[in-house]
Design a protein around this motif. Sequence first.
Motif, short mmCIF file in Angstrom:
data_model
loop_
_atom_site.label_atom_id
_atom_site.label_comp_id
_atom_site.label_asym_id
_atom_site.label_seq_id
_atom_site.Cartn_x
_atom_site.Cartn_y
_atom_site.Cartn_z
N GLU A 1 -34.30 97.90 63.10
CA GLU A 1 -33.98 97.11 61.92
C GLU A 1 -33.49 98.01 60.79
OE1 GLU A 1 -36.99 93.34 62.35
OE2 GLU A 1 -37.59 94.98 61.02
N GLU B 1 -34.78 92.37 63.88
CA GLU B 1 -35.00 92.16 65.31
C GLU B 1 -35.79 90.86 65.47
OE1 GLU B 1 -35.16 96.49 67.35
OE2 GLU B 1 -36.83 96.06 66.02
N THR B 2 -35.20 89.90 66.18
CA THR B 2 -35.83 88.58 66.34
C THR B 2 -35.81 88.16 67.81
OG1 THR B 2 -33.69 87.63 65.66
CG2 THR B 2 -35.41 87.76 63.99
N SER C 1 -28.64 83.54 62.40
CA SER C 1 -29.83 83.65 63.25
C SER C 1 -29.55 83.53 64.74
CB SER C 1 -30.84 82.58 62.85
OG SER C 1 -30.34 81.29 63.13
N VAL D 1 -32.10 81.71 67.54
CA VAL D 1 -33.53 81.85 67.25
C VAL D 1 -34.08 80.57 66.64
CG1 VAL D 1 -35.23 83.09 65.87
CG2 VAL D 1 -33.39 84.35 67.01
N THR E 1 -43.11 85.35 71.98
CA THR E 1 -42.32 86.33 71.23
C THR E 1 -41.38 85.64 70.26
OG1 THR E 1 -42.42 87.91 73.07
CG2 THR E 1 -40.70 88.26 71.42
N ASN F 1 -43.32 84.24 67.28
CA ASN F 1 -43.71 85.34 66.41
C ASN F 1 -42.52 85.82 65.58
OD1 ASN F 1 -46.40 85.44 67.15
ND2 ASN F 1 -46.05 86.88 68.83
N SER F 2 -41.34 85.90 66.19
CA SER F 2 -40.15 86.32 65.45
C SER F 2 -39.84 85.35 64.32
CB SER F 2 -38.93 86.39 66.40
OG SER F 2 -39.06 87.45 67.32
N ASN G 1 -42.71 85.68 61.61
CA ASN G 1 -42.81 86.97 60.93
C ASN G 1 -41.52 87.38 60.23
OD1 ASN G 1 -45.46 87.28 61.85
ND2 ASN G 1 -44.81 88.33 63.72
N LYS G 2 -40.37 86.90 60.70
CA LYS G 2 -39.10 87.30 60.11
C LYS G 2 -38.40 86.15 59.39
CE LYS G 2 -39.67 91.37 61.79
NZ LYS G 2 -39.00 91.87 62.99
#
Length: 213
Positions: free
Chosen positions: A114, A128-129, A149, A152, A170, A173-174, A177-178
């Motif tokens: 990143e 990073e996603t 995006s 995502v 995953t 979480n992406s 968190n992002k």
Amino acid sequence: MKWKQLPLGPLQTNGYILYNDNGSGVIIDPGGNDKQLLSWLKEKDITILAILLTHAHFDHIGAVDTVRTTFNAPVYLHKKEAHWLTDPQLNGSGLFQGIEPISTKKADHLISAEGPLEIGGIEFQIFETPGHSPGSVSFYLPEESIVFSGDVLFRGGVGRTDLPGGDEDTLINSIHNKMLSLPDETIVANGHGPLTTIGEEKETNPFINGFGW
């Protein structure tokens, strides 16, 4: 900076052209329709300095080599998908009936972390996603309040995780968190369907507000 959304390729994937007043810019996810895409760029007198890929699924890469050759523009892709451009099984084009296998040359620059990326005066922040694919990245422009995006996060939905390297936990979480850490007014320019905002998805997206998981 100006930007334009164009539906491209067999799945009408949203490609995005970002450009300055001097006519130089970048393209994100040129999914296909090579001739129409080049015609639009010529009509607008836009020179592409780089090709940015949110990930390397077939519906996002169909016009990569045409644009790269026409403008001598380097391709940026996350290192975890370094081999996907050349492999139809990995990029998915070899997995579906009725889809012509797609193979392009390797990426010129592999994203390994990143951080900031500046091209032609356009300043991105790379996130990073992963989850939809192992090397999925998002390109955030804080000054423009927009994030590109890929697959995502969509309006009312999230990316599928049943293709090679996909992982549901995953992906969520992406997103949490992002994506959801961005300001609510941030425009989400995604790979399929209409634009949305972070705030709208926090309120209404069943996959990320507690109802769908």
